[in-house]
Design a protein around this motif. Structure first.
Motif, PDB file in Angstrom:
ATOM      1  N   THR A 274     -38.589  32.161 -33.303  1.00  0.00           N
ATOM      2  CA  THR A 274     -37.342  32.892 -33.514  1.00  0.00           C
ATOM      3  C   THR A 274     -37.275  34.038 -32.521  1.00  0.00           C
ATOM      4  OG1 THR A 274     -35.922  33.865 -35.220  1.00  0.00           O
ATOM      5  CG2 THR A 274     -38.235  34.516 -35.274  1.00  0.00           C
TER       6      THR A 274
ATOM      7  N   ARG B  39     -27.410  36.721 -36.279  1.00  0.00           N
ATOM      8  CA  ARG B  39     -27.080  35.788 -37.366  1.00  0.00           C
ATOM      9  C   ARG B  39     -27.166  36.408 -38.752  1.00  0.00           C
ATOM     10  NH1 ARG B  39     -26.283  30.218 -36.226  1.00  0.00           N
ATOM     11  NH2 ARG B  39     -26.320  30.039 -33.975  1.00  0.00           N
TER      12      ARG B  39
ATOM     13  N   CYS C  26     -30.290  36.789 -57.377  1.00  0.00           N
ATOM     14  CA  CYS C  26     -29.542  37.833 -56.662  1.00  0.00           C
ATOM     15  C   CYS C  26     -28.405  38.405 -57.501  1.00  0.00           C
ATOM     16  CB  CYS C  26     -28.984  37.287 -55.352  1.00  0.00           C
ATOM     17  SG  CYS C  26     -30.256  36.703 -54.245  1.00  0.00           S
TER      18      CYS C  26
ATOM     19  N   ARG D  87     -38.923  29.269 -40.369  1.00  0.00           N
ATOM     20  CA  ARG D  87     -38.021  30.263 -39.751  1.00  0.00           C
ATOM     21  C   ARG D  87     -36.667  30.348 -40.459  1.00  0.00           C
ATOM     22  NH1 ARG D  87     -35.889  27.757 -33.986  1.00  0.00           N
ATOM     23  NH2 ARG D  87     -34.764  25.984 -34.865  1.00  0.00           N
ATOM     24  N   ASN D  88     -36.323  29.300 -41.237  1.00  0.00           N
ATOM     25  CA  ASN D  88     -35.030  29.314 -41.941  1.00  0.00           C
ATOM     26  C   ASN D  88     -34.997  30.324 -43.078  1.00  0.00           C
ATOM     27  OD1 ASN D  88     -33.488  27.048 -40.678  1.00  0.00           O
ATOM     28  ND2 ASN D  88     -35.359  25.964 -41.258  1.00  0.00           N
TER      29      ASN D  88
ATOM     30  N   LEU E 224     -30.895  26.205 -53.849  1.00  0.00           N
ATOM     31  CA  LEU E 224     -31.644  27.449 -53.641  1.00  0.00           C
ATOM     32  C   LEU E 224     -32.600  27.611 -54.812  1.00  0.00           C
ATOM     33  CD1 LEU E 224     -32.153  30.144 -52.244  1.00  0.00           C
ATOM     34  CD2 LEU E 224     -30.124  31.065 -53.342  1.00  0.00           C
TER      35      LEU E 224
ATOM     36  N   GLN F 155     -34.096  26.536 -49.483  1.00  0.00           N
ATOM     37  CA  GLN F 155     -32.643  26.688 -49.580  1.00  0.00           C
ATOM     38  C   GLN F 155     -31.917  25.859 -48.529  1.00  0.00           C
ATOM     39  OE1 GLN F 155     -31.128  30.568 -48.636  1.00  0.00           O
ATOM     40  NE2 GLN F 155     -31.992  30.549 -46.591  1.00  0.00           N
TER      41      GLN F 155
ATOM     42  N   GLY G   8     -29.362  26.780 -46.379  1.00  0.00           N
ATOM     43  CA  GLY G   8     -28.789  28.071 -45.997  1.00  0.00           C
ATOM     44  C   GLY G   8     -27.302  28.054 -45.734  1.00  0.00           C
ATOM     45  N   ARG G   9     -26.828  27.041 -45.022  1.00  0.00           N
ATOM     46  CA  ARG G   9     -25.409  27.009 -44.653  1.00  0.00           C
ATOM     47  C   ARG G   9     -24.528  26.846 -45.898  1.00  0.00           C
ATOM     48  NH1 ARG G   9     -21.569  28.877 -41.476  1.00  0.00           N
ATOM     49  NH2 ARG G   9     -23.185  29.213 -39.930  1.00  0.00           N
TER      50      ARG G   9
ATOM     51  N   HIS H  88     -23.910  42.426 -52.703  1.00  0.00           N
ATOM     52  CA  HIS H  88     -25.296  41.973 -52.550  1.00  0.00           C
ATOM     53  C   HIS H  88     -25.570  41.778 -51.058  1.00  0.00           C
ATOM     54  CE1 HIS H  88     -28.907  39.713 -52.656  1.00  0.00           C
ATOM     55  NE2 HIS H  88     -28.323  38.565 -52.343  1.00  0.00           N
TER      56      HIS H  88
ATOM     57  N   ALA I  46     -27.142  39.925 -48.533  1.00  0.00           N
ATOM     58  CA  ALA I  46     -27.830  38.671 -48.221  1.00  0.00           C
ATOM     59  C   ALA I  46     -27.821  38.409 -46.721  1.00  0.00           C
ATOM     60  CB  ALA I  46     -27.168  37.513 -48.941  1.00  0.00           C
ATOM     61  N   ASN I  47     -26.712  38.734 -46.100  1.00  0.00           N
ATOM     62  CA  ASN I  47     -26.513  38.481 -44.674  1.00  0.00           C
ATOM     63  C   ASN I  47     -25.326  39.348 -44.265  1.00  0.00           C
ATOM     64  OD1 ASN I  47     -25.447  37.349 -42.243  1.00  0.00           O
ATOM     65  ND2 ASN I  47     -26.508  35.427 -42.665  1.00  0.00           N
TER      66      ASN I  47
ATOM     67  N   ARG J 286     -23.218  38.933 -42.041  1.00  0.00           N
ATOM     68  CA  ARG J 286     -22.014  38.115 -41.791  1.00  0.00           C
ATOM     69  C   ARG J 286     -21.332  37.736 -43.101  1.00  0.00           C
ATOM     70  NH1 ARG J 286     -24.918  33.697 -39.339  1.00  0.00           N
ATOM     71  NH2 ARG J 286     -22.994  32.516 -39.136  1.00  0.00           N
TER      72      ARG J 286
ATOM     73  N   ASN K 128     -32.923  41.003 -47.501  1.00  0.00           N
ATOM     74  CA  ASN K 128     -32.444  40.604 -48.825  1.00  0.00           C
ATOM     75  C   ASN K 128     -33.571  40.813 -49.844  1.00  0.00           C
ATOM     76  OD1 ASN K 128     -31.572  39.302 -51.127  1.00  0.00           O
ATOM     77  ND2 ASN K 128     -30.872  37.461 -50.084  1.00  0.00           N
TER      78      ASN K 128
HETATM   79  N1  ACO Z   1     -34.473  31.631 -35.442  1.00  0.00           N
HETATM   80  C1  ACO Z   1     -33.919  30.813 -34.523  1.00  0.00           C
HETATM   81  N2  ACO Z   1     -33.206  29.734 -34.851  1.00  0.00           N
HETATM   82  C2  ACO Z   1     -33.043  29.464 -36.151  1.00  0.00           C
HETATM   83  C3  ACO Z   1     -33.596  30.265 -37.154  1.00  0.00           C
HETATM   84  C4  ACO Z   1     -34.354  31.380 -36.757  1.00  0.00           C
HETATM   85  N3  ACO Z   1     -34.936  32.212 -37.649  1.00  0.00           N
HETATM   86  N4  ACO Z   1     -33.256  29.754 -38.349  1.00  0.00           N
HETATM   87  C5  ACO Z   1     -32.510  28.668 -38.112  1.00  0.00           C
HETATM   88  N5  ACO Z   1     -32.393  28.493 -36.771  1.00  0.00           N
HETATM   89  C6  ACO Z   1     -31.670  27.444 -36.079  1.00  0.00           C
HETATM   90  C7  ACO Z   1     -31.481  26.199 -36.903  1.00  0.00           C
HETATM   91  O1  ACO Z   1     -32.644  25.389 -36.853  1.00  0.00           O
HETATM   92  C8  ACO Z   1     -30.303  25.566 -36.242  1.00  0.00           C
HETATM   93  O2  ACO Z   1     -30.730  24.893 -35.099  1.00  0.00           O
HETATM   94  P1  ACO Z   1     -30.107  23.452 -34.704  1.00  0.00           P
HETATM   95  O3  ACO Z   1     -28.638  23.720 -34.471  1.00  0.00           O
HETATM   96  O4  ACO Z   1     -30.875  23.091 -33.483  1.00  0.00           O
HETATM   97  O5  ACO Z   1     -30.359  22.582 -35.895  1.00  0.00           O
HETATM   98  C9  ACO Z   1     -29.467  26.751 -35.777  1.00  0.00           C
HETATM   99  O6  ACO Z   1     -30.364  27.878 -35.777  1.00  0.00           O
HETATM  100  C10 ACO Z   1     -28.280  27.057 -36.669  1.00  0.00           C
HETATM  101  O7  ACO Z   1     -28.698  26.974 -38.011  1.00  0.00           O
HETATM  102  P2  ACO Z   1     -27.733  27.303 -39.207  1.00  0.00           P
HETATM  103  O8  ACO Z   1     -28.492  27.100 -40.485  1.00  0.00           O
HETATM  104  O9  ACO Z   1     -26.425  26.585 -39.042  1.00  0.00           O
HETATM  105  O10 ACO Z   1     -27.493  28.855 -38.953  1.00  0.00           O
HETATM  106  P3  ACO Z   1     -26.596  29.845 -39.760  1.00  0.00           P
HETATM  107  O11 ACO Z   1     -25.663  30.519 -38.838  1.00  0.00           O
HETATM  108  O12 ACO Z   1     -26.030  29.212 -40.993  1.00  0.00           O
HETATM  109  O13 ACO Z   1     -27.660  30.938 -40.245  1.00  0.00           O
HETATM  110  C11 ACO Z   1     -28.817  31.518 -42.273  1.00  0.00           C
HETATM  111  C12 ACO Z   1     -28.727  30.550 -41.110  1.00  0.00           C
HETATM  112  C13 ACO Z   1     -29.121  32.895 -41.699  1.00  0.00           C
HETATM  113  C14 ACO Z   1     -29.934  31.068 -43.199  1.00  0.00           C
HETATM  114  C15 ACO Z   1     -27.455  31.546 -43.010  1.00  0.00           C
HETATM  115  O14 ACO Z   1     -27.026  30.247 -43.306  1.00  0.00           O
HETATM  116  C16 ACO Z   1     -27.524  32.336 -44.288  1.00  0.00           C
HETATM  117  O15 ACO Z   1     -27.690  33.533 -44.283  1.00  0.00           O
HETATM  118  N6  ACO Z   1     -27.331  31.665 -45.428  1.00  0.00           N
HETATM  119  C17 ACO Z   1     -27.371  32.325 -46.709  1.00  0.00           C
HETATM  120  C18 ACO Z   1     -28.743  32.201 -47.230  1.00  0.00           C
HETATM  121  C19 ACO Z   1     -29.085  33.316 -48.170  1.00  0.00           C
HETATM  122  O16 ACO Z   1     -28.589  34.409 -48.084  1.00  0.00           O
HETATM  123  N7  ACO Z   1     -30.011  33.023 -49.049  1.00  0.00           N
HETATM  124  C20 ACO Z   1     -30.552  34.051 -49.875  1.00  0.00           C
HETATM  125  C21 ACO Z   1     -30.392  33.861 -51.300  1.00  0.00           C
HETATM  126  S1  ACO Z   1     -28.741  33.638 -51.848  1.00  0.00           S
HETATM  127  C22 ACO Z   1     -27.987  35.012 -51.501  1.00  0.00           C
HETATM  128  O17 ACO Z   1     -28.624  36.031 -51.446  1.00  0.00           O
HETATM  129  C23 ACO Z   1     -26.554  34.965 -51.318  1.00  0.00           C
END
Ligand code: ACO
Length: 335
Positions: free
Chosen positions: A32, A40, A116, A155-156, A195, A220, A222-223, A257, A259-260, A262, A287
């Motif tokens: 990452t 992100r 959460c 890394r996700n 999740l 999870q 994530g998307r 909350h 979480a992100n 964005r 988070n």
């Molecule tokens: N570093 C680099 N690349 C990464 C990383 C990382 N840490 N993590 C994922 N990627 C890659 C993926 O593998 C993917 O690559 P690919 O296109 O070659 O397959 C690319 O980045 C895009 O992945 P997406 O999952 O589409 O990225 P997204 O913009 O959705 O961001 C994230 C991922 C940050 C997990 C986002 O979906 C998110 O925040 N989701 C909410 C999850 C959350 O908040 N969970 C907590 C509990 S619930 C809550 O609190 C609401």
């Protein structure tokens, strides 16, 4: 909602572990980059407990600060609710440990598990007990120690979470005074598998095979979580405002909350709020699951944005799926 007694938010306290886990450290663990994580998610660093440091330690410190700010001794508290999914043990409830360590000799305690959405769920529960006249003062503690449940090779997920805790003192006040005015919550268990921590309850035994599979780590989609979070946080805020005859312009602070970044920005834009209404500290703490909202309240208090009389809209979304919003006016002093 009109009530004879209103649950007033008197004070907030918080506690974060000392140990900082920044993006550069994560760059050395997984594939990452600081740039990817910041753009992100908005996160620069998060906190992590040390070996032997537990949720109960963070909870007790949060409560002590909260009580000190309220000018109260622990004996003044009737009940302690700890909203957490990561108590020291699944049994006993950590609220009992907190009660003992605070010497809150008159207080009962129990835990409330709703990921959460734990803080919003705790506000709903504590305010209802106070409005019903059953309790005068409740310490609502909300926080999580997430890092033991995170796979630092994934890394996700490993970039998102941190450890932290906050506590709010809710106290009975006059029905036309400041306090918790209304809340709403929703659930959709169809999202349960999107999740979860598979090996964390009675469904999967902690066998060597389960550990080998990494079932003790958070998983999870994530998307999908991202999309549902934006939708439900936005809609629950809109419903709550509407049924109270309010517009977003009637709100001083929007505390979602964390979480992100964005997700928060997207919700704020859909609600057509002004940038200065949004409270965000995700850059420093990531988070912390149930802990994010009281930690954001504590920061807003420290920087002078949350003051007596502030009109606050809180919203959360998390595993379950579970979501909710609260509209309240802050009743505490500004220190
Ligand atoms: N570093 C680099 N690349 C990464 C990383 C990382 N840490 N993590 C994922 N990627 C890659 C993926 O593998 C993917 O690559 P690919 O296109 O070659 O397959 C690319 O980045 C895009 O992945 P997406 O999952 O589409 O990225 P997204 O913009 O959705 O961001 C994230 C991922 C940050 C997990 C986002 O979906 C998110 O925040 N989701 C909410 C999850 C959350 O908040 N969970 C907590 C509990 S619930 C809550 O609190 C609401």
């Amino acid at each position: 909602m009109p009530t004879a007694i209103r649950a007033q938010c008197r004070a907030v306290g918080s506690c974060l572990p000392q140990q900082v886990l920044d993006n550069a450290m994560l760059e050395r663990m997984v594939d990452t980059s600081d740039e990817w994580i910041r753009t992100r998610t908005g996160i620069r660093e998060r906190r992590m407990v040390a070996d032997g440091e537990y949720l109960s330690d963070l909870a007790v410190a949060s409560c002590r600060q909260c009580l000190q700010r309220a000018g109260l001794e622990a004996e003044a508290v009737d009940g302690i609710i700890v909203a957490t999914s990561t108590g020291d043990f699944s049994m006993p409830a950590v609220a009992n440990v907190v009660q003992h360590r605070l010497a809150a000799t008159r207080a009962w305690g129990y835990d409330l598990v709703n990921a959460c959405n734990g803080f919003v769920s705790g506000i709903a529960t504590a305010s209802a007990l106070i409005e019903a006249g059953r309790c005068q003062r409740i310490l609502l503690v909300a926080g999580d120690v997430m890092t033991p449940y995170i796979d630092f090779q994934d890394r996700n997920t490993c970039i998102l979470f941190g450890d932290g805790c906050g506590a709010v003192l809710l106290e009975a006040g006059p029905g036309d005074g400041p306090g918790v005015i209304d809340w709403l919550m929703g659930s959709d268990g169809a999202g349960a598998d999107l999740l979860k921590i598979p090996c964390s309850g009675s469904a999967i035994r902690p066998s060597p095979a389960a550990l080998d599979r990494g079932d003790h780590f958070l998983k999870q989609e994530g998307r999908q979580v991202y999309n549902y979070a934006i939708r439900h946080m936005t809609e629950s805020c809109q419903q709550l405002l509407q049924r109270n005859g309010l517009g977003i312009g009637d709100v001083d602070l929007l505390i979602p909350h964390q979480a992100n970044q964005r997700i928060m920005t997207n919700v704020a834009e859909r609600l057509q709020s002004r940038p200065e209404q949004l409270v965000s500290n995700i850059d420093r703490y990531g988070n912390t699951t149930a802990g994010t909202i009281p930690l954001a309240m504590a920061d807003a208090l420290d920087d002078g944005r949350l003051v007596a009389g502030s009109r606050v809209l809180v919203t959360a979304f998390g595993a379950g799926f579970s979501w909710g919003s609260v509209y309240l006016t802050w009743g505490g002093s500004s220190t």
